[in-house]
Design an enzyme around this catalytic site. Sequence first.
Site, PDB file in Angstrom:
ATOM      1  N   GLY A  10      32.476   6.364  64.314  1.00  0.00           N
ATOM      2  CA  GLY A  10      32.721   5.799  62.857  1.00  0.00           C
ATOM      3  C   GLY A  10      31.480   4.860  62.580  1.00  0.00           C
ATOM      4  N   LYS A  34      38.636  10.436  67.881  1.00  0.00           N
ATOM      5  CA  LYS A  34      38.924  11.879  67.571  1.00  0.00           C
ATOM      6  C   LYS A  34      38.052  12.721  66.908  1.00  0.00           C
ATOM      7  CE  LYS A  34      43.159  13.260  64.698  1.00  0.00           C
ATOM      8  NZ  LYS A  34      44.118  12.988  63.855  1.00  0.00           N
ATOM      9  N   ILE A  60      43.836   8.310  69.598  1.00  0.00           N
ATOM     10  CA  ILE A  60      44.492   7.103  70.012  1.00  0.00           C
ATOM     11  C   ILE A  60      46.028   7.210  70.042  1.00  0.00           C
ATOM     12  CG2 ILE A  60      42.698   5.568  69.462  1.00  0.00           C
ATOM     13  CD1 ILE A  60      44.124   4.391  67.006  1.00  0.00           C
ATOM     14  N   THR A 123      40.668  -6.240  58.768  1.00  0.00           N
ATOM     15  CA  THR A 123      40.116  -6.379  57.475  1.00  0.00           C
ATOM     16  C   THR A 123      40.713  -7.346  56.848  1.00  0.00           C
ATOM     17  OG1 THR A 123      39.812  -5.130  55.491  1.00  0.00           O
ATOM     18  CG2 THR A 123      41.607  -4.348  56.591  1.00  0.00           C
ATOM     19  N   ASP A 124      39.983  -7.924  56.015  1.00  0.00           N
ATOM     20  CA  ASP A 124      40.250  -9.055  54.929  1.00  0.00           C
ATOM     21  C   ASP A 124      41.005  -8.514  54.047  1.00  0.00           C
ATOM     22  OD1 ASP A 124      38.557  -7.358  53.192  1.00  0.00           O
ATOM     23  OD2 ASP A 124      37.362  -9.075  52.747  1.00  0.00           O
ATOM     24  N   GLU A 125      41.240  -7.151  53.885  1.00  0.00           N
ATOM     25  CA  GLU A 125      42.121  -6.535  52.593  1.00  0.00           C
ATOM     26  C   GLU A 125      43.734  -6.557  52.949  1.00  0.00           C
ATOM     27  OE1 GLU A 125      41.013  -2.679  51.455  1.00  0.00           O
ATOM     28  OE2 GLU A 125      38.823  -3.240  51.626  1.00  0.00           O
ATOM     29  N   TYR A 147      46.351   1.734  52.876  1.00  0.00           N
ATOM     30  CA  TYR A 147      45.376   1.461  53.887  1.00  0.00           C
ATOM     31  C   TYR A 147      45.505   0.084  54.422  1.00  0.00           C
ATOM     32  CZ  TYR A 147      40.981  -0.458  55.785  1.00  0.00           C
ATOM     33  OH  TYR A 147      39.853  -1.172  56.650  1.00  0.00           O
ATOM     34  N   LYS A 151      46.776  -1.238  57.964  1.00  0.00           N
ATOM     35  CA  LYS A 151      46.166  -2.475  58.755  1.00  0.00           C
ATOM     36  C   LYS A 151      47.025  -3.479  59.060  1.00  0.00           C
ATOM     37  CE  LYS A 151      42.379  -1.990  60.169  1.00  0.00           C
ATOM     38  NZ  LYS A 151      42.101  -1.347  61.452  1.00  0.00           N
ATOM     39  N   ASN A 177      31.801  -4.178  54.904  1.00  0.00           N
ATOM     40  CA  ASN A 177      30.373  -4.104  55.707  1.00  0.00           C
ATOM     41  C   ASN A 177      29.559  -3.079  55.111  1.00  0.00           C
ATOM     42  OD1 ASN A 177      31.193  -4.241  59.189  1.00  0.00           O
ATOM     43  ND2 ASN A 177      32.450  -5.024  57.660  1.00  0.00           N
ATOM     44  N   ASN A 246      31.274  -5.759  41.428  1.00  0.00           N
ATOM     45  CA  ASN A 246      30.620  -4.580  41.769  1.00  0.00           C
ATOM     46  C   ASN A 246      29.681  -4.071  40.960  1.00  0.00           C
ATOM     47  OD1 ASN A 246      32.654  -4.095  43.892  1.00  0.00           O
ATOM     48  ND2 ASN A 246      34.078  -3.093  42.597  1.00  0.00           N
ATOM     49  N   GLY A 272      46.155  -0.297  41.680  1.00  0.00           N
ATOM     50  CA  GLY A 272      46.512  -1.412  42.575  1.00  0.00           C
ATOM     51  C   GLY A 272      45.145  -2.128  43.079  1.00  0.00           C
TER      52      GLY A 272
HETATM   53  P1  NAD Z   1      35.027   4.892  59.818  1.00  0.00           P
HETATM   54  O1  NAD Z   1      35.842   5.567  58.732  1.00  0.00           O
HETATM   55  O2  NAD Z   1      33.597   4.932  59.492  1.00  0.00           O
HETATM   56  O3  NAD Z   1      35.323   5.234  61.102  1.00  0.00           O
HETATM   57  C1  NAD Z   1      36.407   5.558  61.874  1.00  0.00           C
HETATM   58  C2  NAD Z   1      36.320   6.347  63.316  1.00  0.00           C
HETATM   59  O4  NAD Z   1      37.802   6.282  63.774  1.00  0.00           O
HETATM   60  C3  NAD Z   1      35.791   7.613  63.034  1.00  0.00           C
HETATM   61  O5  NAD Z   1      34.756   8.026  63.918  1.00  0.00           O
HETATM   62  C4  NAD Z   1      37.111   8.488  63.277  1.00  0.00           C
HETATM   63  O6  NAD Z   1      36.966   9.721  63.832  1.00  0.00           O
HETATM   64  C5  NAD Z   1      37.946   7.614  64.195  1.00  0.00           C
HETATM   65  N1  NAD Z   1      39.334   7.634  64.237  1.00  0.00           N
HETATM   66  C6  NAD Z   1      40.064   8.044  63.178  1.00  0.00           C
HETATM   67  N2  NAD Z   1      41.346   8.282  63.693  1.00  0.00           N
HETATM   68  C7  NAD Z   1      41.416   8.238  64.996  1.00  0.00           C
HETATM   69  C8  NAD Z   1      42.538   8.537  65.966  1.00  0.00           C
HETATM   70  N3  NAD Z   1      43.687   8.855  65.581  1.00  0.00           N
HETATM   71  N4  NAD Z   1      42.101   8.389  67.209  1.00  0.00           N
HETATM   72  C9  NAD Z   1      40.551   8.227  67.578  1.00  0.00           C
HETATM   73  N5  NAD Z   1      39.843   7.958  66.706  1.00  0.00           N
HETATM   74  C10 NAD Z   1      40.208   8.215  65.188  1.00  0.00           C
HETATM   75  O7  NAD Z   1      35.412   3.395  59.698  1.00  0.00           O
HETATM   76  P2  NAD Z   1      34.459   2.135  59.714  1.00  0.00           P
HETATM   77  O8  NAD Z   1      33.958   1.680  58.498  1.00  0.00           O
HETATM   78  O9  NAD Z   1      33.441   2.005  60.795  1.00  0.00           O
HETATM   79  O10 NAD Z   1      35.663   0.956  60.229  1.00  0.00           O
HETATM   80  C11 NAD Z   1      36.034   0.741  61.553  1.00  0.00           C
HETATM   81  C12 NAD Z   1      37.098  -0.324  61.640  1.00  0.00           C
HETATM   82  O11 NAD Z   1      36.709  -1.433  60.915  1.00  0.00           O
HETATM   83  C13 NAD Z   1      38.674   0.242  61.199  1.00  0.00           C
HETATM   84  O12 NAD Z   1      39.505  -0.243  61.906  1.00  0.00           O
HETATM   85  C14 NAD Z   1      38.222  -0.506  59.855  1.00  0.00           C
HETATM   86  O13 NAD Z   1      39.709  -0.808  59.083  1.00  0.00           O
HETATM   87  C15 NAD Z   1      37.651  -1.972  60.046  1.00  0.00           C
HETATM   88  N6  NAD Z   1      36.916  -2.520  58.872  1.00  0.00           N
HETATM   89  C16 NAD Z   1      36.259  -1.771  58.168  1.00  0.00           C
HETATM   90  C17 NAD Z   1      35.603  -2.315  57.118  1.00  0.00           C
HETATM   91  C18 NAD Z   1      34.299  -1.666  56.398  1.00  0.00           C
HETATM   92  O14 NAD Z   1      34.082  -2.356  55.301  1.00  0.00           O
HETATM   93  N7  NAD Z   1      33.939  -0.588  56.856  1.00  0.00           N
HETATM   94  C19 NAD Z   1      35.531  -3.570  56.773  1.00  0.00           C
HETATM   95  C20 NAD Z   1      36.709  -4.482  57.343  1.00  0.00           C
HETATM   96  C21 NAD Z   1      37.422  -3.736  58.559  1.00  0.00           C
HETATM   97  P1  TYD Z   2      35.299   0.660  49.042  1.00  0.00           P
HETATM   98  O1  TYD Z   2      33.620   0.926  49.568  1.00  0.00           O
HETATM   99  O2  TYD Z   2      35.713   1.744  48.740  1.00  0.00           O
HETATM  100  O3  TYD Z   2      35.650  -0.517  49.775  1.00  0.00           O
HETATM  101  P2  TYD Z   2      36.808  -1.352  49.534  1.00  0.00           P
HETATM  102  O4  TYD Z   2      37.927  -0.547  48.592  1.00  0.00           O
HETATM  103  O5  TYD Z   2      37.435  -1.324  50.917  1.00  0.00           O
HETATM  104  O6  TYD Z   2      36.798  -2.644  49.119  1.00  0.00           O
HETATM  105  O7  TYD Z   2      34.998   0.005  47.502  1.00  0.00           O
HETATM  106  C1  TYD Z   2      34.125  -1.249  47.318  1.00  0.00           C
HETATM  107  C2  TYD Z   2      34.306  -1.899  45.752  1.00  0.00           C
HETATM  108  O8  TYD Z   2      33.743  -0.787  44.899  1.00  0.00           O
HETATM  109  C3  TYD Z   2      35.761  -1.732  45.241  1.00  0.00           C
HETATM  110  O9  TYD Z   2      36.271  -2.883  44.341  1.00  0.00           O
HETATM  111  C4  TYD Z   2      36.157  -0.476  44.808  1.00  0.00           C
HETATM  112  C5  TYD Z   2      34.810  -0.026  43.981  1.00  0.00           C
HETATM  113  N1  TYD Z   2      34.302   1.324  43.860  1.00  0.00           N
HETATM  114  C6  TYD Z   2      33.828   1.631  42.726  1.00  0.00           C
HETATM  115  O10 TYD Z   2      33.749   1.065  41.429  1.00  0.00           O
HETATM  116  N2  TYD Z   2      33.802   3.102  42.484  1.00  0.00           N
HETATM  117  C7  TYD Z   2      33.835   4.142  43.832  1.00  0.00           C
HETATM  118  O11 TYD Z   2      33.391   5.100  43.487  1.00  0.00           O
HETATM  119  C8  TYD Z   2      34.093   3.238  45.196  1.00  0.00           C
HETATM  120  C9  TYD Z   2      34.493   4.354  45.942  1.00  0.00           C
HETATM  121  C10 TYD Z   2      34.488   2.180  44.987  1.00  0.00           C
END
Ligand code: NAD
Ligand code: TYD
Length: 333
Positions: A10, A34, A60, A123-125, A147, A151, A177, A246, A272
């Site tokens: 991912g 996966k 997993i 996540t901070d969420e 989601y 988490k 991120n 945003n 929400g």
């Molecule tokens: P992503 O959706 O880009 O990647 C997730 C990866 O997990 C994918 O490669 C997917 O194939 C794999 N996956 C999903 N279900 C699976 C399973 N059952 N078994 C094995 N692999 C599986 O996600 P990301 O943005 O890289 O996020 C990675 C982690 O960081 C997550 O746990 C997410 O909650 C956390 N996180 C992300 C952000 C963000 O801004 N992206 C912020 C805070 C925390």
């Molecule tokens: P997102 O990237 O989905 O991350 P998260 O919901 O985990 O914070 O969204 C970031 C912010 O952008 C969130 O406040 C929702 C907003 N957003 C839009 O306004 N339009 C969009 O199409 C998307 C995907 C997100």
Amino acid sequence: MRILVTGGAGFIGQNFVRYLQARRPDHSIVNLDKLTYAADREFVEAPAAGPGYQFVQEDICRLEKVREIARGVDAIVNFAAETHVDRSILDPGSFIQTDVYGTFALLEVVRELGIRRFVQVSTDEVYGSTEGGAFSEASPLNPSNPYSASKAAGDLMAFAYWRTHRLPVLVTRSSNNFGPYQYPEKVIPLFITNALDDLPLPLYGDGRHVRDWLYVMDNCAAIDLVLHRGREGEVYNIGGGHELPNIELTRRVLALLGKPESLIRHVADRPGHDRRYALDCRKLHALGWRPTHAFDDALAETVRWYQDHEAWWRPRKAGAFQEYYRRQYGELA
Ligand code: NAD
Ligand code: TYD
């Protein structure tokens, strides 16, 4: 150290694998993923991965299989998750399965094999929304959507294993991120790639929702630090320290691309929708981490990356993504 990285195909996981390969060449890596819609198949197929690296396609949730794969590893860093809030509102089942049951299955493997370190990437969420101040690691969990609730459940299960079995669990909670290889459903890559095609940018509600932006490589450095130096049974917040509404973020993306603000389309709000996320990161600062990438530079670099990697993102916005886009954005699709 032999590390099992789950979800390493991912967005953050593959950046973390690259980070380890560059900074810790003495580590060997097993990448277990996966390969869901969000995974990067090209990354796992790349021969460039080098010695000491192995990829396994696995879920997993399949405890017995994961136990076999995890034999002999010193640590697990769990990135594997379903991650997109909007999809969790449309179809929550896979979030419960992977983010809750999958975390439980990994914890069982850690317990059975006596693995020395388990980092749960969260996540901070999980803290929910705050209009003022910032969440510390001691703040109560108050998730708003399927989601973040899944988490939070994963985090609670990890701490239950710490308390009950003294499992060596550490949890990181990072803010939003951004950076290269982020699947174009998330707001920054979605808006960059839509703007490149002169398509509307669907801004939810009034666009005044605030996120704290963290460059993915700064998150990787923080997770690496927690993996090696964090205290077991502890949570570490990882914030970029760069809050933006945003609408402001959207304007900056458009300005970097030289595209007009008329592309912004206010659409119905996300149900929400959390108003603001903010983190107090003093605990991690005390461990010696600070973000090293200035937000404006990192955003400009990210925009350039998507400009230069059309061959990466365009196929990801075709096929099944179009179905999702129609379902999510109806009137805009
Ligand atoms: P992503 O959706 O880009 O990647 C997730 C990866 O997990 C994918 O490669 C997917 O194939 C794999 N996956 C999903 N279900 C699976 C399973 N059952 N078994 C094995 N692999 C599986 O996600 P990301 O943005 O890289 O996020 C990675 C982690 O960081 C997550 O746990 C997410 O909650 C956390 N996180 C992300 C952000 C963000 O801004 N992206 C912020 C805070 C925390
Ligand atoms: P997102 O990237 O989905 O991350 P998260 O919901 O985990 O914070 O969204 C970031 C912010 O952008 C969130 O406040 C929702 C907003 N957003 C839009 O306004 N339009 C969009 O199409 C998307 C995907 C997100």
